[in-house]
Write an enzyme that holds these catalytic residues in place. Structure first.
Site, PDB file in Angstrom:
ATOM      1  N   LYS A 112       0.822  -1.217   0.000  1.00 17.63           N
ATOM      2  CA  LYS A 112       0.000   0.000   0.000  1.00 17.63           C
ATOM      3  C   LYS A 112       0.854   1.265   0.000  1.00 17.63           C
ATOM      4  O   LYS A 112       0.434   2.301  -0.488  1.00 17.63           O
ATOM      5  CB  LYS A 112      -0.905   0.033   1.224  1.00 17.63           C
TER       6      LYS A 112
HETATM    7  C1  LIG Z   1      -0.910  -7.785   2.284  1.00 17.91           C
HETATM    8  C2  LIG Z   1      -2.020  -7.694   1.317  1.00 17.91           C
HETATM    9  N1  LIG Z   1      -2.052  -8.531   0.271  1.00 17.91           N
HETATM   10  C3  LIG Z   1      -3.031  -8.499  -0.632  1.00 17.91           C
HETATM   11  C4  LIG Z   1      -4.084  -7.610  -0.514  1.00 17.91           C
HETATM   12  C5  LIG Z   1      -5.137  -7.598  -1.575  1.00 17.91           C
HETATM   13  O1  LIG Z   1      -4.961  -6.495  -2.436  1.00 17.91           O
HETATM   14  P1  LIG Z   1      -6.191  -5.901  -3.235  1.00 17.91           P
HETATM   15  O2  LIG Z   1      -7.187  -5.475  -2.208  1.00 17.91           O
HETATM   16  O3  LIG Z   1      -5.653  -4.752  -4.002  1.00 17.91           O
HETATM   17  O4  LIG Z   1      -6.725  -7.000  -4.069  1.00 17.91           O
HETATM   18  C6  LIG Z   1      -4.112  -6.730   0.570  1.00 17.91           C
HETATM   19  C7  LIG Z   1      -5.204  -5.745   0.774  1.00 17.91           C
HETATM   20  O5  LIG Z   1      -5.586  -5.024  -0.048  1.00 17.91           O
HETATM   21  C8  LIG Z   1      -3.046  -6.747   1.480  1.00 17.91           C
HETATM   22  O6  LIG Z   1      -2.999  -5.870   2.471  1.00 17.91           O
HETATM   23  N1  LIG Z   2      -6.613  -5.196   2.064  1.00 15.99           N
HETATM   24  C1  LIG Z   2      -6.921  -3.821   2.185  1.00 15.99           C
HETATM   25  C2  LIG Z   2      -8.381  -3.535   2.023  1.00 15.99           C
HETATM   26  C3  LIG Z   2      -8.613  -2.182   1.475  1.00 15.99           C
HETATM   27  O1  LIG Z   2      -8.134  -2.179   0.174  1.00 15.99           O
HETATM   28  P1  LIG Z   2      -7.892  -0.914  -0.720  1.00 15.99           P
HETATM   29  O2  LIG Z   2      -6.789  -1.334  -1.611  1.00 15.99           O
HETATM   30  O3  LIG Z   2      -9.170  -0.664  -1.410  1.00 15.99           O
HETATM   31  O4  LIG Z   2      -7.515   0.252   0.121  1.00 15.99           O
HETATM   32  C4  LIG Z   2      -6.334  -3.312   3.487  1.00 15.99           C
HETATM   33  O5  LIG Z   2      -5.309  -3.820   3.890  1.00 15.99           O
HETATM   34  O6  LIG Z   2      -6.862  -2.431   4.110  1.00 15.99           O
END
Ligand SMILES: Cc1ncc(COP(=O)(O)O)c(C=O)c1O
Ligand SMILES: N[C@@H](CCOP(=O)(O)O)C(=O)O
Length: 465
Positions: A112
């Site tokens: 993120k």
């Molecule tokens: C460590 C981790 N892996 C994978 C994901 C999944 O990613 P996305 O929500 O973009 O599919 C998340 C949350 O978004 C996460 O925090």
């Molecule tokens: N897995 C995410 C959930 C929120 O996802 P986002 O990519 O829409 O912000 C988290 O860790 O919070």
């Protein structure tokens, strides 16, 4: 460049307005009106660029001239200077033709940070230019919250409210949200699951009186700039493996579908991606949907990869929009079905188009633990449970000479209990996060109730009128 809503009923916006808007006013998600395209020669000319330079090259077409080039270049360089690895997102070989793309060298040890560090700087810049303030509300299953708080803490033009599911995030994740001493940070522990938190955020956006009163903005992947910034590492890793002269496949641990949608965007922009493979944990709604064509929610299971404990996968809407030939009416019908009955069925042609690009697989809690253990034994590489889910799924989809890149979305030290149970190794936090587990926590617990959350935000936001 203009951005259009997947529901077709909100005004098209330029880049800066789309960034501040977050969710479109018709409840849809913004996507670029057309995909920028790089030729093979353009992509070849990107070889050897340092990550910030590559980001500037790949992202500039999305700005539509809204941010002056020298300003954007400065913001990008500042964002990636916060990373603790010179390559920003290094690629590590873990098997014969398999690689982990390490996205966890930023301030909060999850992918993120890659987008959030840039988004915070972009928002700050646009707000400063306009002399405005904004209230940011975000939902997290664990990682978005910490990354957003780190990126926005202490910024004078924004107050940030992060809703996390009470008792359902790892202790490290919780403390990354609750130990900030910045006055503009508000961590809210919501009595519900992540889908409840995300539902509250979307409801706040759809309450237009509230939205306008507090100048609401969003930092979840509903915000186009989040997806946009995540496109870059698909380019950086594919370039290292021979793009554009050699195709690459990606397996992506998936929850809200933002990260893998960024891969789809990279492909639309000309990057030779062979397959995009969706990896889920036991919350396997996307794997079930690809298999059956029916998107049907059921209860959320708590797993050892809590950030993927999601049923309502927000960005799948962006893919449906593309698969439906950008027909906003179809998307609206699907989303109404989801709201009314928790399900919708994807029509044949759309499903075929989705299956032409994507595969999907699921890893159970036991399979995740076994993958952490066997990868350590075979490659001396310690996976976090989210990345491990993807490594498990990738193994079933690896295909001959095409390199398989698994997105390494979090550092194992964010999930020490699950990693130690699986491998016997308790991963330590990096020294620079050493004080995290003893710092004082500050957060407010609220029921999953729209009015109560809105009231809290209204009382604590400096942008509220
Ligand atoms: C460590 C981790 N892996 C994978 C994901 C999944 O990613 P996305 O929500 O973009 O599919 C998340 C949350 O978004 C996460 O925090
Ligand atoms: N897995 C995410 C959930 C929120 O996802 P986002 O990519 O829409 O912000 C988290 O860790 O919070």
């Amino acid at each position: 460049m203009q951005y259009v809503s997947t529901r077709g009923d909100a005004p098209a916006l330029g880049f800066s307005d789309a960034v501040l808007a977050g969710l479109a006013r018709d409840g849809g998600l913004y996507v670029p009106r057309e995909w920028p395209h790089f030729s093979a020669a353009d992509i070849r000319a990107m070889r050897g660029l340092a990550y910030p330079d590559l980001a500037i090259r790949v992202l500039t077409p999305f700005l539509g001239g809204d941010i002056a080039a020298p300003v954007f270049e400065r913001l990008v360089r500042e964002a990636y200077a916060t990373f603790r690895h010179e390559a920003v997102c290094p690629l590590v070989q873990t098997g014969k033709n398999t690689f982990v793309l390490e996205l966890f060298h930023g301030p909060t040890l999850a992918f993120k940070d890659v987008a959030m560090q840039l988004l915070a700087r972009l928002m700050d810049h646009v707000l400063a230019e306009r002399g405005q303030r904004a209230t940011i509300v975000g939902a997290t299953s664990g990682d978005t919250g910490g990354a957003a708080i780190d990126a926005f803490a202490g910024r004078d033009r924004t107050d940030i409210f992060i809703l996390f599911p009470h008792g359902k995030v790892s202790p490290v994740q919780q403390r990354q949200m609750t130990t900030s001493s910045a006055a503009n940070v508000h961590a809210l522990s919501v009595e519900g699951n992540f889908d409840d938190c995300q539902g509250l955020v979307k409801d706040m956006f759809n309450d237009h009186a509230f939205r306008d009163r507090v100048s609401l903005s969003g930092v979840n992947s509903i915000n186009w700039a989040r997806i946009m910034a995540q496109i870059v590492y698909y380019f950086s890793s594919a370039l290292s493996l021979g793009a554009p002269d050699r195709p690459v496949s990606f397996t992506v641990p998936t929850g809200n579908f933002g990260d893998i949608f960024a891969g789809y965007a990279a492909k639309r922009m000309g990057l030779p991606i062979e397959r995009l493979i969706i990896a889920t944990n036991d919350n396997d709604i996307l794997a079930r949907t690809l298999a059956s064509g029916e998107y049907r929610t059921k209860g959320v299971f708590a797993t050892t990869s809590p950030s993927m404990d999601i049923q309502v996968s927000s960005n799948f809407e962006r893919l449906l929009f593309e698969a439906a030939g950008r027909d906003a009416e179809t998307v609206t019908r699907y989303m109404n079905g989801l709201k009314q009955s928790g399900a919708f069925t994807i029509e044949g042609g759309e499903l075929k188009r989705i299956r032409a690009e994507f595969d999907a697989g699921r890893a159970s809690v036991d399979e995740v633990a076994a993958t952490i253990r066997t990868t350590l034994e075979a490659s001396n590489y310690l996976l976090d449970p989210h990345t491990a889910a993807a490594v498990h799924v990738a193994a079933a989809h690896a295909s001959g000479p095409v390199p398989m890149v698994v997105l390494g979305t979090a550092h194992p030290a964010k999930f020490p209990a699950a990693v130690e149970a699986a491998s016997g190794i308790a991963p330590a936090l990096p020294a620079w996060l050493g004080g995290l587990m003893t710092a004082d926590e500050k957060y407010t617990t609220l029921p999953s109730d729209l009015k109560m959350v809105e009231d809290y935000v209204n009382r604590h936001s400096r942008a509220a009128r």
